[in-house]
Scaffold this motif. Structure first.
Motif, PDB file in Angstrom:
ATOM      1  N   PRO A  91       0.824  -1.215   0.000  1.00 43.56           N
ATOM      2  CA  PRO A  91       0.000   0.000   0.000  1.00 43.56           C
ATOM      3  C   PRO A  91       0.859   1.266   0.000  1.00 43.56           C
ATOM      4  CG  PRO A  91      -0.871  -1.586   1.558  1.00 43.56           C
ATOM      5  CD  PRO A  91       0.448  -2.127   1.087  1.00 43.56           C
ATOM      6  N   LYS A  92       0.385   2.286  -0.698  1.00 44.92           N
ATOM      7  CA  LYS A  92       1.147   3.525  -0.887  1.00 44.92           C
ATOM      8  C   LYS A  92       1.656   4.108   0.431  1.00 44.92           C
ATOM      9  CE  LYS A  92       0.798   8.185  -2.705  1.00 44.92           C
ATOM     10  NZ  LYS A  92      -0.012   9.164  -3.433  1.00 44.92           N
ATOM     11  N   ALA A  93       0.805   4.244   1.426  1.00 43.75           N
ATOM     12  CA  ALA A  93       1.210   4.860   2.701  1.00 43.75           C
ATOM     13  C   ALA A  93       2.343   4.072   3.349  1.00 43.75           C
ATOM     14  CB  ALA A  93       0.019   4.956   3.651  1.00 43.75           C
ATOM     15  N   ASN A  94       2.275   2.751   3.286  1.00 42.73           N
ATOM     16  CA  ASN A  94       3.325   1.903   3.868  1.00 42.73           C
ATOM     17  C   ASN A  94       4.625   2.004   3.069  1.00 42.73           C
ATOM     18  OD1 ASN A  94       0.968   1.250   5.166  1.00 42.73           O
ATOM     19  ND2 ASN A  94       1.366  -0.928   5.246  1.00 42.73           N
ATOM     20  N   PHE A  95       4.499   2.150   1.747  1.00 47.83           N
ATOM     21  CA  PHE A  95       5.671   2.330   0.885  1.00 47.83           C
ATOM     22  C   PHE A  95       6.387   3.633   1.243  1.00 47.83           C
ATOM     23  CE2 PHE A  95       7.256   4.027  -3.310  1.00 47.83           C
ATOM     24  CZ  PHE A  95       8.380   3.230  -3.374  1.00 47.83           C
ATOM     25  N   MET A  96       5.627   4.705   1.411  1.00 51.18           N
ATOM     26  CA  MET A  96       6.226   5.997   1.768  1.00 51.18           C
ATOM     27  C   MET A  96       6.909   5.910   3.143  1.00 51.18           C
ATOM     28  SD  MET A  96       5.862   7.758  -0.844  1.00 51.18           S
ATOM     29  CE  MET A  96       4.863   7.941  -2.317  1.00 51.18           C
ATOM     30  N   LYS A  97       6.294   5.196   4.054  1.00 50.14           N
ATOM     31  CA  LYS A  97       6.889   5.014   5.395  1.00 50.14           C
ATOM     32  C   LYS A  97       8.194   4.222   5.284  1.00 50.14           C
ATOM     33  CE  LYS A  97       5.590   3.751  10.072  1.00 50.14           C
ATOM     34  NZ  LYS A  97       5.382   2.549  10.815  1.00 50.14           N
ATOM     35  N   LEU A  98       8.184   3.167   4.450  1.00 49.95           N
ATOM     36  CA  LEU A  98       9.390   2.363   4.225  1.00 49.95           C
ATOM     37  C   LEU A  98      10.529   3.255   3.721  1.00 49.95           C
ATOM     38  CD1 LEU A  98       9.537  -1.062   2.377  1.00 49.95           C
ATOM     39  CD2 LEU A  98      11.177   0.722   1.886  1.00 49.95           C
ATOM     40  N   LEU A  99      10.232   4.142   2.760  1.00 47.14           N
ATOM     41  CA  LEU A  99      11.269   5.022   2.205  1.00 47.14           C
ATOM     42  C   LEU A  99      11.794   5.996   3.255  1.00 47.14           C
ATOM     43  CD1 LEU A  99       9.852   5.853  -1.344  1.00 47.14           C
ATOM     44  CD2 LEU A  99      11.511   4.109  -0.703  1.00 47.14           C
ATOM     45  N   GLU A 100      10.886   6.554   4.039  1.00 42.33           N
ATOM     46  CA  GLU A 100      11.304   7.506   5.084  1.00 42.33           C
ATOM     47  C   GLU A 100      12.213   6.833   6.108  1.00 42.33           C
ATOM     48  OE1 GLU A 100       7.794   9.230   6.854  1.00 42.33           O
ATOM     49  OE2 GLU A 100       7.096   9.952   4.893  1.00 42.33           O
ATOM     50  N   GLU A 101      11.924   5.595   6.436  1.00 39.78           N
ATOM     51  CA  GLU A 101      12.665   4.898   7.485  1.00 39.78           C
ATOM     52  C   GLU A 101      13.891   4.151   6.968  1.00 39.78           C
ATOM     53  OE1 GLU A 101       9.695   2.525   9.467  1.00 39.78           O
ATOM     54  OE2 GLU A 101       8.674   4.285  10.301  1.00 39.78           O
ATOM     55  N   ASN A 102      14.042   4.083   5.637  1.00 43.86           N
ATOM     56  CA  ASN A 102      15.172   3.368   5.017  1.00 43.86           C
ATOM     57  C   ASN A 102      15.765   4.217   3.889  1.00 43.86           C
ATOM     58  OD1 ASN A 102      14.891   0.388   6.220  1.00 43.86           O
ATOM     59  ND2 ASN A 102      12.843   1.177   5.785  1.00 43.86           N
ATOM     60  N   PRO A 103      16.569   5.230   4.225  1.00 41.84           N
ATOM     61  CA  PRO A 103      17.092   6.153   3.205  1.00 41.84           C
ATOM     62  C   PRO A 103      17.861   5.471   2.072  1.00 41.84           C
ATOM     63  CG  PRO A 103      17.609   6.949   5.419  1.00 41.84           C
ATOM     64  CD  PRO A 103      17.000   5.594   5.573  1.00 41.84           C
ATOM     65  N   SER A 104      18.549   4.363   2.373  1.00 40.21           N
ATOM     66  CA  SER A 104      19.319   3.694   1.311  1.00 40.21           C
ATOM     67  C   SER A 104      18.384   3.133   0.233  1.00 40.21           C
ATOM     68  CB  SER A 104      20.187   2.579   1.896  1.00 40.21           C
ATOM     69  OG  SER A 104      19.381   1.578   2.486  1.00 40.21           O
ATOM     70  N   ILE A 105      17.176   2.732   0.626  1.00 43.84           N
ATOM     71  CA  ILE A 105      16.186   2.247  -0.352  1.00 43.84           C
ATOM     72  C   ILE A 105      15.700   3.416  -1.206  1.00 43.84           C
ATOM     73  CG2 ILE A 105      13.927   1.127  -0.655  1.00 43.84           C
ATOM     74  CD1 ILE A 105      16.048  -0.796   0.392  1.00 43.84           C
ATOM     75  N   SER A 106      15.529   4.572  -0.587  1.00 42.03           N
ATOM     76  CA  SER A 106      15.119   5.778  -1.340  1.00 42.03           C
ATOM     77  C   SER A 106      16.124   6.072  -2.451  1.00 42.03           C
ATOM     78  CB  SER A 106      15.010   6.986  -0.414  1.00 42.03           C
ATOM     79  OG  SER A 106      13.986   6.811   0.516  1.00 42.03           O
ATOM     80  N   VAL A 107      17.406   5.960  -2.120  1.00 40.76           N
ATOM     81  CA  VAL A 107      18.451   6.217  -3.123  1.00 40.76           C
ATOM     82  C   VAL A 107      18.342   5.199  -4.262  1.00 40.76           C
ATOM     83  CG1 VAL A 107      20.955   6.253  -3.540  1.00 40.76           C
ATOM     84  CG2 VAL A 107      20.007   7.338  -1.490  1.00 40.76           C
ATOM     85  N   LYS A 108      18.110   3.926  -3.929  1.00 38.69           N
ATOM     86  CA  LYS A 108      17.946   2.884  -4.960  1.00 38.69           C
ATOM     87  C   LYS A 108      16.771   3.205  -5.889  1.00 38.69           C
ATOM     88  CE  LYS A 108      19.615  -1.546  -3.158  1.00 38.69           C
ATOM     89  NZ  LYS A 108      19.165  -2.843  -2.681  1.00 38.69           N
ATOM     90  N   ILE A 109      15.661   3.638  -5.295  1.00 38.84           N
ATOM     91  CA  ILE A 109      14.470   3.980  -6.089  1.00 38.84           C
ATOM     92  C   ILE A 109      14.768   5.157  -7.011  1.00 38.84           C
ATOM     93  CG2 ILE A 109      12.090   4.867  -5.956  1.00 38.84           C
ATOM     94  CD1 ILE A 109      12.069   2.026  -5.064  1.00 38.84           C
ATOM     95  N   ILE A 110      15.471   6.167  -6.496  1.00 36.04           N
ATOM     96  CA  ILE A 110      15.833   7.331  -7.320  1.00 36.04           C
ATOM     97  C   ILE A 110      16.729   6.899  -8.479  1.00 36.04           C
ATOM     98  CG2 ILE A 110      17.152   9.504  -7.338  1.00 36.04           C
ATOM     99  CD1 ILE A 110      16.123   9.863  -4.380  1.00 36.04           C
TER     100      ILE A 110
END
Length: 198
Positions: A91-110
């Motif tokens: 779910p979108k809200a959980n995905f956004m929470k995952l990114l906020e709490e795991n910055p290295s995953i955010s970088v991978k997504i970018i």
């Protein structure tokens, strides 16, 4: 891209889609982050003449459909299972929470989104200026680099159908067939048992 353990920690569920089943439709608002466990997914839409244009093809461990998820915009294309596929849906809200709490995953997504944007820019230039042979080889070489095509004694097996090559390059399937034969004569591709190798 994101480990199954992390996805499941944030309540992602596995869902199976049959060949040709629609995962989401053009014009729908995004509700989930999607990541492929197995199978193959295409994102495509149709022009006024009913011709399909494939926006992208996605394989195991790849995600798809994120830009509208971040922008809260409607999907610009349909997502359809090319073969029987299993997908994580988070779910979108959980995905956004995952990114906020795991910055290295955010970088991978970018990085992933930047790679796709780069590909679209390269292919847009190819489609507007280059000859069919150049377009087809550019797509195939991109596929070898980014889609994990298998290599054997014949070379890299190109896991695109002639129709998919046409839809991804803006060429008619007849032109693709002629182009592949011409590239085979020039020694740039091999055709073995109707399969194309680079």
């Amino acid at each position: 891209m994101i480990t199954s353990e992390l996805l499941e920690k944030y309540t992602a569920v596995k869902k199976t889609f049959s060949k040709n089943e629609t995962i989401f439709e053009e014009g729908n608002l995004p509700l989930y982050y999607y990541q492929i466990i197995s199978g193959e997914i295409k994102m495509s839409n149709y022009n006024d003449d009913g011709r399909e244009f494939i926006q992208g093809i996605f394989y195991k461990d790849q995600s798809f459909g994120e830009p509208p998820l971040f922008l809260n915009q409607k999907y610009p294309a349909n997502a359809i299972a090319v073969e029987d596929s299993e997908i994580y849906m988070l779910p979108k809200a959980n995905f956004m929470k995952l990114l906020e709490e795991n910055p290295s995953i955010s970088v991978k997504i970018i990085e992933n989104l930047a790679q796709r944007l780069y590909y679209k820019s390269v292919m847009a230039a190819e489609m507007s200026t280059q000859e069919p042979e150049h377009r087809v080889l550019k797509l195939i070489d991109y596929g070898i680099t980014h889609f994990d095509f298998k290599k054997d004694q014949n070379g890299y097996l190109i896991n695109f159908t002639r129709q998919q090559i046409g839809d991804l390059t803006g060429l008619r399937v007849e032109t693709v067939i002629r182009t592949i034969k011409a590239l085979e004569k020039k020694g740039k591709l091999k055709i073995i048992n109707r399969k194309v190798y680079r």
